[in-house]
Design a protein around this motif. Sequence first.
Motif, PDB file in Angstrom:
ATOM      1  N   LYS A   5       0.846  -1.204   0.000  1.00 53.58           N
ATOM      2  CA  LYS A   5       0.000   0.000   0.000  1.00 53.58           C
ATOM      3  C   LYS A   5       0.881   1.254   0.000  1.00 53.58           C
ATOM      4  CE  LYS A   5      -3.903   2.285   0.438  1.00 53.58           C
ATOM      5  NZ  LYS A   5      -4.945   2.303  -0.585  1.00 53.58           N
ATOM      6  N   ASP A   6       2.081   1.155   0.577  1.00 57.90           N
ATOM      7  CA  ASP A   6       3.005   2.293   0.572  1.00 57.90           C
ATOM      8  C   ASP A   6       3.337   2.710  -0.856  1.00 57.90           C
ATOM      9  OD1 ASP A   6       4.172  -0.274   0.547  1.00 57.90           O
ATOM     10  OD2 ASP A   6       6.157   0.534   0.984  1.00 57.90           O
ATOM     11  N   THR A   7       3.603   1.725  -1.706  1.00 57.20           N
ATOM     12  CA  THR A   7       3.924   2.019  -3.110  1.00 57.20           C
ATOM     13  C   THR A   7       2.721   2.630  -3.820  1.00 57.20           C
ATOM     14  OG1 THR A   7       5.425   0.142  -3.121  1.00 57.20           O
ATOM     15  CG2 THR A   7       4.743   0.967  -5.260  1.00 57.20           C
ATOM     16  N   ILE A   8       1.539   2.093  -3.521  1.00 57.97           N
ATOM     17  CA  ILE A   8       0.314   2.582  -4.166  1.00 57.97           C
ATOM     18  C   ILE A   8       0.034   4.026  -3.737  1.00 57.97           C
ATOM     19  CG2 ILE A   8      -2.181   2.219  -4.361  1.00 57.97           C
ATOM     20  CD1 ILE A   8      -1.576  -0.806  -3.888  1.00 57.97           C
ATOM     21  N   LEU A   9       0.186   4.304  -2.454  1.00 54.66           N
ATOM     22  CA  LEU A   9      -0.057   5.668  -1.954  1.00 54.66           C
ATOM     23  C   LEU A   9       0.971   6.642  -2.516  1.00 54.66           C
ATOM     24  CD1 LEU A   9      -0.881   4.900   1.767  1.00 54.66           C
ATOM     25  CD2 LEU A   9      -2.462   5.797   0.057  1.00 54.66           C
ATOM     26  N   GLU A  10       2.211   6.177  -2.592  1.00 54.83           N
ATOM     27  CA  GLU A  10       3.265   7.057  -3.098  1.00 54.83           C
ATOM     28  C   GLU A  10       3.048   7.355  -4.573  1.00 54.83           C
ATOM     29  OE1 GLU A  10       5.321   8.730  -1.424  1.00 54.83           O
ATOM     30  OE2 GLU A  10       6.642   9.470  -3.005  1.00 54.83           O
ATOM     31  N   TYR A  11       2.434   6.423  -5.274  1.00 55.45           N
ATOM     32  CA  TYR A  11       2.134   6.579  -6.702  1.00 55.45           C
ATOM     33  C   TYR A  11       1.216   7.784  -6.914  1.00 55.45           C
ATOM     34  CZ  TYR A  11       0.444   5.218 -11.315  1.00 55.45           C
ATOM     35  OH  TYR A  11       0.093   5.209 -12.633  1.00 55.45           O
ATOM     36  N   GLY A  12       0.321   8.023  -5.951  1.00 53.83           N
ATOM     37  CA  GLY A  12      -0.499   9.232  -6.036  1.00 53.83           C
ATOM     38  C   GLY A  12      -1.980   8.957  -6.114  1.00 53.83           C
ATOM     39  N   ASP A  13      -2.747  10.046  -6.127  1.00 55.64           N
ATOM     40  CA  ASP A  13      -4.199   9.935  -6.087  1.00 55.64           C
ATOM     41  C   ASP A  13      -4.820   9.566  -7.434  1.00 55.64           C
ATOM     42  OD1 ASP A  13      -4.353  10.520  -3.420  1.00 55.64           O
ATOM     43  OD2 ASP A  13      -4.409  12.686  -3.766  1.00 55.64           O
ATOM     44  N   ASN A  14      -4.136   9.946  -8.510  1.00 55.57           N
ATOM     45  CA  ASN A  14      -4.728   9.710  -9.832  1.00 55.57           C
ATOM     46  C   ASN A  14      -4.384   8.319 -10.334  1.00 55.57           C
ATOM     47  OD1 ASN A  14      -5.726  12.371  -9.903  1.00 55.57           O
ATOM     48  ND2 ASN A  14      -3.673  13.077 -10.481  1.00 55.57           N
ATOM     49  N   MET A  15      -4.912   7.342  -9.642  1.00 53.00           N
ATOM     50  CA  MET A  15      -4.549   5.968  -9.958  1.00 53.00           C
ATOM     51  C   MET A  15      -5.125   5.546 -11.298  1.00 53.00           C
ATOM     52  SD  MET A  15      -4.267   3.772  -6.553  1.00 53.00           S
ATOM     53  CE  MET A  15      -5.937   3.264  -6.582  1.00 53.00           C
ATOM     54  N   THR A  16      -4.268   4.918 -12.089  1.00 50.93           N
ATOM     55  CA  THR A  16      -4.710   4.462 -13.408  1.00 50.93           C
ATOM     56  C   THR A  16      -4.883   2.947 -13.410  1.00 50.93           C
ATOM     57  OG1 THR A  16      -2.398   4.471 -13.987  1.00 50.93           O
ATOM     58  CG2 THR A  16      -3.679   6.370 -14.688  1.00 50.93           C
TER      59      THR A  16
ATOM     60  N   VAL B 158       8.099  10.641  -0.554  1.00 46.48           N
ATOM     61  CA  VAL B 158       7.929  12.089  -0.432  1.00 46.48           C
ATOM     62  C   VAL B 158       6.482  12.537  -0.665  1.00 46.48           C
ATOM     63  CG1 VAL B 158      10.308  12.863  -0.806  1.00 46.48           C
ATOM     64  CG2 VAL B 158       8.868  12.381  -2.766  1.00 46.48           C
ATOM     65  N   ASN B 159       5.757  11.830  -1.505  1.00 52.97           N
ATOM     66  CA  ASN B 159       4.355  12.223  -1.736  1.00 52.97           C
ATOM     67  C   ASN B 159       3.504  11.962  -0.492  1.00 52.97           C
ATOM     68  OD1 ASN B 159       4.911  13.028  -4.347  1.00 52.97           O
ATOM     69  ND2 ASN B 159       4.512  10.996  -5.198  1.00 52.97           N
ATOM     70  N   ILE B 160       3.740  10.806   0.126  1.00 53.39           N
ATOM     71  CA  ILE B 160       3.011  10.487   1.357  1.00 53.39           C
ATOM     72  C   ILE B 160       3.389  11.503   2.438  1.00 53.39           C
ATOM     73  CG2 ILE B 160       2.803   8.787   3.235  1.00 53.39           C
ATOM     74  CD1 ILE B 160       3.246   6.585   1.096  1.00 53.39           C
TER      75      ILE B 160
ATOM     76  N   SER C 120      10.537  20.888   4.518  1.00 56.71           N
ATOM     77  CA  SER C 120      11.287  20.689   3.280  1.00 56.71           C
ATOM     78  C   SER C 120      11.615  19.206   3.185  1.00 56.71           C
ATOM     79  CB  SER C 120      12.537  21.560   3.211  1.00 56.71           C
ATOM     80  OG  SER C 120      13.280  21.445   4.378  1.00 56.71           O
ATOM     81  N   LEU C 121      11.315  18.669   2.010  1.00 56.98           N
ATOM     82  CA  LEU C 121      11.434  17.226   1.806  1.00 56.98           C
ATOM     83  C   LEU C 121      12.744  16.873   1.110  1.00 56.98           C
ATOM     84  CD1 LEU C 121       7.779  16.760   0.606  1.00 56.98           C
ATOM     85  CD2 LEU C 121       8.728  15.803   2.701  1.00 56.98           C
ATOM     86  N   ILE C 122      13.351  15.829   1.602  1.00 59.11           N
ATOM     87  CA  ILE C 122      14.606  15.350   1.002  1.00 59.11           C
ATOM     88  C   ILE C 122      14.358  13.921   0.534  1.00 59.11           C
ATOM     89  CG2 ILE C 122      17.043  14.818   1.433  1.00 59.11           C
ATOM     90  CD1 ILE C 122      16.512  16.858   3.957  1.00 59.11           C
ATOM     91  N   LYS C 123      14.442  13.711  -0.762  1.00 62.64           N
ATOM     92  CA  LYS C 123      14.152  12.377  -1.312  1.00 62.64           C
ATOM     93  C   LYS C 123      15.401  11.493  -1.226  1.00 62.64           C
ATOM     94  CE  LYS C 123      12.284   9.429  -4.498  1.00 62.64           C
ATOM     95  NZ  LYS C 123      11.113   8.611  -4.366  1.00 62.64           N
ATOM     96  N   LEU C 124      15.240  10.350  -0.563  1.00 61.17           N
ATOM     97  CA  LEU C 124      16.313   9.349  -0.506  1.00 61.17           C
ATOM     98  C   LEU C 124      15.764   8.031  -1.056  1.00 61.17           C
ATOM     99  CD1 LEU C 124      17.868  10.054   3.034  1.00 61.17           C
ATOM    100  CD2 LEU C 124      18.787  10.751   0.818  1.00 61.17           C
ATOM    101  N   SER C 125      16.661   7.081  -1.317  1.00 60.97           N
ATOM    102  CA  SER C 125      16.223   5.822  -1.919  1.00 60.97           C
ATOM    103  C   SER C 125      16.082   4.683  -0.922  1.00 60.97           C
ATOM    104  CB  SER C 125      17.216   5.388  -3.000  1.00 60.97           C
ATOM    105  OG  SER C 125      17.396   6.420  -3.909  1.00 60.97           O
ATOM    106  N   GLY C 126      16.630   4.838   0.268  1.00 63.93           N
ATOM    107  CA  GLY C 126      16.546   3.782   1.272  1.00 63.93           C
ATOM    108  C   GLY C 126      17.466   4.127   2.427  1.00 63.93           C
TER     109      GLY C 126
END
Length: 217
Positions: A72-83, A119-121, A134-140
């Motif tokens: 669900k984390d991946t789905i939420l991060e994907y955003g609201d406009n789910m395709t 970062v979107n969540i 202020s958001l800092i995007k990291l990979s892990g």
Amino acid sequence: MGLVIALNKGRIFEECLPLLAACQIQPTDDPKKSRKLIFDSVTGGHKIIVARSADVTTYVEKGVADVGITGKDTILEYGDNMTFYERLDLKIGACRMMTAGPVGVPDPEQGIRVASKFVNIARKYFQSQSKQVSLIKLSGALEIAPLLGLADCIVDIVDTGNTLKANGLEARETICDISTRLIVNRASMKTKFDSVQHLIQQLEEVVGSTESTEQAC
Ligand code: PRP
């Protein structure tokens, strides 16, 4: 009709294989011993793809996979406009999306620096709290960020809490509960309706879940 099923590599993949096996979907090769990334199924003409989490949503969105299994984390991060459609909670991979920071060190009143892979969540959460960050995007390995002074806090998945503890951090607010979900490509939902619905019903029986289109978080 055979389905192309994209699975999230790692923990989700390992937990999903027994669920799929219970639905008579088994890869021809042992994924633990093979470096293959696409497996045929022993029966049913399905294909099983092993993908990175963020790519599962992309494959399903683009239709190269009919269904995907991811957090669900991946789905939420994907955003609201789910395709794609989110159809089932597989009730595995349960954990929480949380804020965390150094033990005993409160966040500054203003200008909080937040490190996250999500970062979107994180943006949505702090906006809901009317806090400017202020958001800092990291990979892990997000836990490193507060330790090195790069961020005041992190937004990350917490399961046992051991990683936070081992790095002198404490969990703070829960943003939402996370578990593994089944997602379906929109076109496949029509063109392969019987196969998709059959898989959903089988998985429902295996996990004791109820099909849902709710986006609870
Ligand atoms: C996840 C998450 C935490 C850890 C939490 O990391 O990002 O670091 O698991 O688990 P715990 O509460 O049981 O300690 P993962 O192992 O997926 O790797 P990553 O940091 O590279 O994302």
